[in-house]
Design a protein around this motif. Sequence first.
Motif, PDB file in Angstrom:
ATOM      1  N   ALA A  32      42.547  36.082  48.614  1.00 45.15           N
ATOM      2  CA  ALA A  32      41.477  35.906  49.605  1.00 45.15           C
ATOM      3  C   ALA A  32      41.839  34.833  50.627  1.00 45.15           C
ATOM      4  CB  ALA A  32      40.165  35.554  48.909  1.00 45.15           C
ATOM      5  N   ASP A  36      41.986  36.185  54.453  1.00 48.06           N
ATOM      6  CA  ASP A  36      41.099  35.591  55.459  1.00 48.06           C
ATOM      7  C   ASP A  36      41.532  34.138  55.628  1.00 48.06           C
ATOM      8  OD1 ASP A  36      39.135  34.765  57.184  1.00 48.06           O
ATOM      9  OD2 ASP A  36      37.465  35.560  55.994  1.00 48.06           O
ATOM     10  N   ASN A  38      41.587  32.066  58.062  1.00 44.26           N
ATOM     11  CA  ASN A  38      40.683  31.129  58.735  1.00 44.26           C
ATOM     12  C   ASN A  38      39.598  30.617  57.789  1.00 44.26           C
ATOM     13  OD1 ASN A  38      42.059  31.181  61.178  1.00 44.26           O
ATOM     14  ND2 ASN A  38      40.887  32.930  61.933  1.00 44.26           N
ATOM     15  N   ALA A  39      39.089  31.477  56.928  1.00 42.04           N
ATOM     16  CA  ALA A  39      38.102  31.037  55.940  1.00 42.04           C
ATOM     17  C   ALA A  39      38.739  30.051  54.952  1.00 42.04           C
ATOM     18  CB  ALA A  39      37.516  32.230  55.198  1.00 42.04           C
TER      19      ALA A  39
END
Length: 138
Positions: A32, A36, A38-39
């Motif tokens: 993850a 993602d 940026n997250a």
Amino acid sequence: MSALIDSITGSRAFGFLARTILTSMFWLSGIAKLADFNAGIAEMAHFGLEPPALFNIATAVTQIVGSVLIIANRWTWLGAGMLAVFTALTIPIAHTFWTMQEPMRTIEFHVVMEHITVIGALMVVAWKSSKAPVVPAQ
């Protein structure tokens, strides 16, 4: 019945499944963080880890490589050690229950206890993967 249980829990497939399930929280988190990015960076920045992009990469690599070593049952002690140290480090960084007010203090305390339990499970994985003979305590 004991022989049936022993044949199931002693099988390679059972071991593979057990190691995959045990590490799922780590490798899913690592994937993850890369999927993602940026997250993942935002998460690292939230916890004050600088530079956040580097910490995101290091976290994802630690989680994925540690998991792969355990799942593959190769250098299992190293993978378990990586994930145990990582899990221990998350406590003073992300789960500082002692600085919080209720009800978050109790919620985070239980998260810390779960982390300590996972560390224990990783210790069992390292222990059980060892090829060294068990020496009785004297």
